[in-house]
Design an enzyme around this catalytic site. Sequence first.
Site, short mmCIF file in Angstrom:
data_model
loop_
_atom_site.label_atom_id
_atom_site.label_comp_id
_atom_site.label_asym_id
_atom_site.label_seq_id
_atom_site.Cartn_x
_atom_site.Cartn_y
_atom_site.Cartn_z
N TRP A 14 -10.44 -2.49 -17.62
CA TRP A 14 -10.04 -2.69 -16.21
C TRP A 14 -10.21 -1.45 -15.38
CZ3 TRP A 14 -4.77 -5.72 -16.92
CH2 TRP A 14 -5.06 -6.97 -17.48
N HIS A 105 -15.78 7.05 -22.75
CA HIS A 105 -16.47 6.22 -21.75
C HIS A 105 -17.32 7.14 -20.87
CE1 HIS A 105 -17.13 3.61 -18.27
NE2 HIS A 105 -16.91 2.60 -19.10
N GLY A 181 -22.04 -1.14 -14.18
CA GLY A 181 -21.71 -1.41 -12.78
C GLY A 181 -22.92 -1.53 -11.86
N GLY A 242 -16.78 -4.42 -17.91
CA GLY A 242 -16.05 -3.75 -16.84
C GLY A 242 -15.75 -4.73 -15.71
N GLY A 243 -16.59 -4.73 -14.69
CA GLY A 243 -16.35 -5.52 -13.48
C GLY A 243 -15.99 -6.98 -13.76
#
Length: 263
Positions: A14, A105, A181, A242-243
Amino acid sequence: MASMTRVPFIAGNWKMNLDHLQSIAFVQKLAWTLKDARHDSGDAEVAVFPPFTDLRSVQTLVAADKLDLAYGAQDVSQFESGAYTGEISGAFLKALDCAYVIIGHSERRTMHAESDEIVAAKTAVAIKHGLVPVICVGETAEDLEAHGPSAVPVAQLTAALAGLKAPLDIVVAYEPVWAIGSGLAATPEQAEQVCAALRAVIAKALGKDTADATRILYGGSVKASNIAGFMREPNVDGALVGGASLDVKEFADIARFNKHVGT
Ligand code: PEP
């Protein structure tokens, strides 16, 4: 399709999104959605990685409602305790029943100058506290141009595993930085090539049994519409998302990749 001996793993990072109240609502909705879809979820293990400040709330909810959902933290300190303002120790995460912790990350490597040495130290700390490290590796667009796809992730993973001894429960996430992303995911063939090389690194460092048991994830612009292609590859055992992990339906659809694998 990845080996039957490795349970597929779908993980949602998140990042700095969702406060503790929002995370409670999200986890409740996610658990209901996954339960409804359990018959075709392919028995993937699903985990969420909320901000530190949400972890106690997520723990309370998961324990009280006996939710079939794992959770972990997005980072851990390389230090044990003491004068490290803003840091969170492995012991604190274990006390909140975190099963996993993301380490290295690319956003931490680039924005917080985390070197391979720091990533290795954090990996060792996670293991010491009984947390399964999700070790992230991946090349930038410049690395890709200069060295090809595998060289940098292979070197990063080799450094992260230095000094560790099998048997070991780890997860590795191959996340090409250019795909994070950006909406531009790697192809399943590209992901497979690097994930196979990473499995060879694990075999060399920790032996074949650990390599065979380790789940290697692909991450970078994963969506419900492209997950099936990755999951068909023999060395891709799941995804770090992710997103798309911030949308309950989209994330649950990713976890239900089995539904689309044959299509
Ligand atoms: C990530 O941040 O780990 C990631 C893979 O992000 P996204 O899915 O948004 O590309």
